[in-house]
Design a protein around this motif. Sequence first.
Motif, mmCIF file in Angstrom:
data_model
loop_
_atom_site.group_PDB
_atom_site.id
_atom_site.type_symbol
_atom_site.label_atom_id
_atom_site.label_comp_id
_atom_site.label_asym_id
_atom_site.label_seq_id
_atom_site.Cartn_x
_atom_site.Cartn_y
_atom_site.Cartn_z
ATOM 1 N N VAL A 71 -25.848 18.721 -20.908
ATOM 2 C CA VAL A 71 -24.844 17.682 -20.670
ATOM 3 C C VAL A 71 -24.721 17.383 -19.182
ATOM 4 C CG1 VAL A 71 -22.394 17.095 -20.897
ATOM 5 C CG2 VAL A 71 -23.554 18.293 -22.753
ATOM 6 N N LEU A 72 -24.767 18.433 -18.355
ATOM 7 C CA LEU A 72 -24.616 18.251 -16.912
ATOM 8 C C LEU A 72 -25.713 17.354 -16.361
ATOM 9 C CD1 LEU A 72 -22.961 19.168 -14.412
ATOM 10 C CD2 LEU A 72 -24.688 20.941 -14.090
ATOM 11 N N ALA A 73 -26.952 17.578 -16.788
ATOM 12 C CA ALA A 73 -28.065 16.756 -16.311
ATOM 13 C C ALA A 73 -27.873 15.299 -16.718
ATOM 14 C CB ALA A 73 -29.385 17.297 -16.853
ATOM 15 N N GLU A 74 -27.390 15.081 -17.940
ATOM 16 C CA GLU A 74 -27.173 13.716 -18.418
ATOM 17 C C GLU A 74 -26.115 13.003 -17.577
ATOM 18 O OE1 GLU A 74 -26.127 14.336 -22.481
ATOM 19 O OE2 GLU A 74 -28.126 15.041 -23.066
ATOM 20 N N ILE A 75 -25.083 13.757 -17.178
ATOM 21 C CA ILE A 75 -23.999 13.178 -16.392
ATOM 22 C C ILE A 75 -24.448 12.854 -14.969
ATOM 23 C CG2 ILE A 75 -21.772 13.734 -15.311
ATOM 24 C CD1 ILE A 75 -21.154 15.405 -17.864
ATOM 25 N N LEU A 76 -25.202 13.782 -14.366
ATOM 26 C CA LEU A 76 -25.509 13.680 -12.942
ATOM 27 C C LEU A 76 -26.796 12.927 -12.621
ATOM 28 C CD1 LEU A 76 -24.484 17.226 -11.679
ATOM 29 C CD2 LEU A 76 -23.178 15.107 -11.554
ATOM 30 N N LYS A 77 -27.655 12.731 -13.618
ATOM 31 C CA LYS A 77 -28.946 12.093 -13.339
ATOM 32 C C LYS A 77 -28.814 10.729 -12.665
ATOM 33 C CE LYS A 77 -33.468 11.060 -15.354
ATOM 34 N NZ LYS A 77 -34.299 11.032 -16.578
ATOM 35 N N PRO A 78 -27.860 9.854 -13.089
ATOM 36 C CA PRO A 78 -27.756 8.561 -12.409
ATOM 37 C C PRO A 78 -27.359 8.697 -10.935
ATOM 38 C CG PRO A 78 -26.625 8.519 -14.527
ATOM 39 C CD PRO A 78 -26.943 9.946 -14.245
ATOM 40 N N ILE A 79 -26.766 9.826 -10.545
ATOM 41 C CA ILE A 79 -26.323 10.027 -9.169
ATOM 42 C C ILE A 79 -27.372 10.805 -8.374
ATOM 43 C CG2 ILE A 79 -24.534 11.045 -7.696
ATOM 44 C CD1 ILE A 79 -22.595 10.710 -10.061
ATOM 45 N N MET A 80 -27.834 11.920 -8.955
ATOM 46 C CA MET A 80 -28.732 12.829 -8.234
ATOM 47 C C MET A 80 -30.192 12.672 -8.626
ATOM 48 S SD MET A 80 -26.528 16.362 -8.327
ATOM 49 C CE MET A 80 -24.848 16.471 -7.720
ATOM 50 N N GLY A 81 -30.491 11.822 -9.604
ATOM 51 C CA GLY A 81 -31.871 11.620 -10.015
ATOM 52 C C GLY A 81 -32.535 12.912 -10.449
ATOM 53 N N LYS A 82 -33.620 13.284 -9.772
ATOM 54 C CA LYS A 82 -34.332 14.522 -10.084
ATOM 55 C C LYS A 82 -34.104 15.576 -9.007
ATOM 56 C CE LYS A 82 -37.967 12.800 -13.122
ATOM 57 N NZ LYS A 82 -39.406 12.891 -13.449
ATOM 58 N N GLY A 83 -32.885 15.589 -8.459
ATOM 59 C CA GLY A 83 -32.506 16.661 -7.535
ATOM 60 C C GLY A 83 -32.446 17.989 -8.258
ATOM 61 N N LEU A 84 -32.328 19.094 -7.504
ATOM 62 C CA LEU A 84 -32.444 20.433 -8.093
ATOM 63 C C LEU A 84 -31.448 20.694 -9.215
ATOM 64 C CD1 LEU A 84 -33.140 22.934 -5.159
ATOM 65 C CD2 LEU A 84 -34.665 22.260 -7.016
ATOM 66 N N ILE A 85 -30.228 20.170 -9.129
ATOM 67 C CA ILE A 85 -29.222 20.495 -10.147
ATOM 68 C C ILE A 85 -29.564 19.870 -11.500
ATOM 69 C CG2 ILE A 85 -26.791 20.230 -10.821
ATOM 70 C CD1 ILE A 85 -26.037 20.664 -7.920
ATOM 71 N N PRO A 86 -29.777 18.556 -11.592
ATOM 72 C CA PRO A 86 -30.066 17.983 -12.916
ATOM 73 C C PRO A 86 -31.538 17.992 -13.317
ATOM 74 C CG PRO A 86 -29.772 16.216 -11.334
ATOM 75 C CD PRO A 86 -29.585 17.495 -10.574
ATOM 76 N N ALA A 87 -32.434 18.431 -12.430
ATOM 77 C CA ALA A 87 -33.873 18.280 -12.676
ATOM 78 C C ALA A 87 -34.331 19.001 -13.935
ATOM 79 C CB ALA A 87 -34.657 18.801 -11.473
ATOM 80 N N ASP A 88 -35.315 18.406 -14.630
ATOM 81 C CA ASP A 88 -35.983 19.094 -15.731
ATOM 82 C C ASP A 88 -36.754 20.277 -15.150
ATOM 83 O OD1 ASP A 88 -39.051 18.216 -15.363
ATOM 84 O OD2 ASP A 88 -37.748 16.525 -14.891
ATOM 85 N N LEU A 89 -37.188 21.203 -16.030
ATOM 86 C CA LEU A 89 -37.782 22.454 -15.550
ATOM 87 C C LEU A 89 -39.039 22.240 -14.714
ATOM 88 C CD1 LEU A 89 -37.304 24.888 -18.574
ATOM 89 C CD2 LEU A 89 -36.220 25.009 -16.339
ATOM 90 N N ASP A 90 -39.897 21.303 -15.115
ATOM 91 C CA ASP A 90 -41.132 21.082 -14.376
ATOM 92 C C ASP A 90 -40.845 20.578 -12.957
ATOM 93 O OD1 ASP A 90 -42.701 21.951 -16.441
ATOM 94 O OD2 ASP A 90 -43.057 19.948 -17.267
ATOM 95 N N THR A 91 -39.946 19.589 -12.860
ATOM 96 C CA THR A 91 -39.580 19.071 -11.538
ATOM 97 C C THR A 91 -38.900 20.146 -10.718
ATOM 98 O OG1 THR A 91 -39.286 16.851 -12.461
ATOM 99 C CG2 THR A 91 -38.300 17.276 -10.318
ATOM 100 N N TRP A 92 -38.004 20.898 -11.353
ATOM 101 C CA TRP A 92 -37.284 21.957 -10.651
ATOM 102 C C TRP A 92 -38.249 22.986 -10.063
ATOM 103 C CZ3 TRP A 92 -37.388 27.179 -11.754
ATOM 104 C CH2 TRP A 92 -36.527 27.959 -10.984
ATOM 105 N N LYS A 93 -39.231 23.432 -10.846
ATOM 106 C CA LYS A 93 -40.179 24.442 -10.348
ATOM 107 C C LYS A 93 -40.919 23.930 -9.119
ATOM 108 C CE LYS A 93 -40.948 26.758 -14.795
ATOM 109 N NZ LYS A 93 -41.876 26.968 -15.924
ATOM 110 N N GLN A 94 -41.297 22.656 -9.150
ATOM 111 C CA GLN A 94 -42.040 22.065 -8.030
ATOM 112 C C GLN A 94 -41.160 21.949 -6.784
ATOM 113 O OE1 GLN A 94 -42.951 17.977 -8.635
ATOM 114 N NE2 GLN A 94 -44.332 17.821 -6.886
ATOM 115 N N ARG A 95 -39.944 21.435 -6.941
ATOM 116 C CA ARG A 95 -39.082 21.198 -5.779
ATOM 117 C C ARG A 95 -38.485 22.489 -5.228
ATOM 118 N NH1 ARG A 95 -40.712 18.078 -3.034
ATOM 119 N NH2 ARG A 95 -38.748 17.762 -1.920
#
Length: 494
Positions: free
Chosen positions: A64-88
Amino acid sequence: MPVAEGAVTDLFGRPLFFSLYDWFLEHGSVYKLAFGPKAFVVVSDPIVARHILRENAFCYDKGVLAEILKPIMGKGLIPADLDTWKQRRKVITPGFHALFIEAMVGVFTKCSERTIFKLEELIERGEHGEKYTIVDLEAEFSNLALDIIGLGVFNFDFDSVTKESPVIKAVYGTLFEAEHRSTFYIPYWNLPLTRWIVPRQRKFHSDLKVINDCLDSLIKNAKETRQEADVEKLQQRDYSSLKDASLLRFLVDMRGADVDDRQLRDDLMTMLIAGHETTAAVLTWSVFLLAQNPSKMRKAQAEVDSVLSNETINVDQLKKLEYIRLIIVEALRLYPQPPLLIRRALRPDKLPGGYNGAKEGYEIPAGTDIFLSIYNLHRSPYFWDRPDEFEPERFSVPKKDESIEGWAGFDPDRSPGAMYPNEIIADFAFLPFGGGPRKCVGDQFALLESTVALALLLQKFNVELRGSPDEVEMVTGATIHTKSGLWCRVRRRT
């Protein structure tokens, strides 16, 4: 699994975490909470939290948190999916290395001195015979935290302590919208046309454009002056003499970490919102607690006086400010920022039963949304003595309860060299910055800036609440903050 049968009306009129705490005492460390057709599993136990955050971390995402924050933070570390998170994460974590943090202590001091100077000016101009001023310290801490994030992360001086600008107004507008979305579990802003029809959504997108334009300009400038180097060399730079010692400079200069501007913008926006909120809140509640405990304030001031010979602070001095550091972490225990961590099971899992829970544990299906109640964990009567009392000294004393199977207890020696108590020391009974692989990367940055700001404030001033503590009401979104500000009487120390 026990089911909480509270009415939805229980959630209105007071912060959600109060109701979650009442149900925790009634139903235990793991229970199910239903809102109409939607159900959440609420976890208030370190053994279960450790399973979700560390032992089986990649079975969960932010849901739910990722769904809420994605329009604001995009693929930043908090809402990022696991693949993006591992890379960043691999790119960003090295940025918070020891030499950078040491250089940042100078930034923390510079920004804190602005706030000190402003308070001194208010006292001089005041209506109380130059003895004191009455001021909303929460607002002042919010400005201070914004200035620190601006200089430390983007190399941009908001100077929000002394002036207003369109960028500052846009940042606060975006922060308020992030708070609004974190408490509004129906994402109406995703519906067609709402960004044009709903006034607050129109304003939000206007604010977002102002910030994005600012960040785009900073990213462009950083890239134009890029000084590419291997990560090891970047971590050995002389940051004290570097004109632009920001995290943005580190990310742009790192060889092999080429990234598009959009991803950099998402990273910076995430750190802006997460870093600002946390620091402003921890300083607010630290002062709130100290103002009610004058003997502890005097003890903290005595330590500051003995360690700081002048207003300039270095890392060696910070290491000697042991009591100030314990005040910061005790404030984070009583008022955790955020009070809830949100996760969603990506596949079926079996949660441990936790303390006094089912021995066989609890099977949960894929898609289960989980609230990890940090507020409940930090105030659990099963894992903390006198959990509602302000006792910074508690973090210096080991605690082990043999009756709690699966919990290793609290041991300050378990994390040697750590300046601040953490989840390892408390075996996940203390989670101010989460735990496991998705723990906050900026924890030391936030803790040190809070320590510098609090130490410099106490060096110069005595602080009293203007009214009674009961008048300081709590509201919550991403963090716990006050309803109407932390109004205090600030006096010069004599």
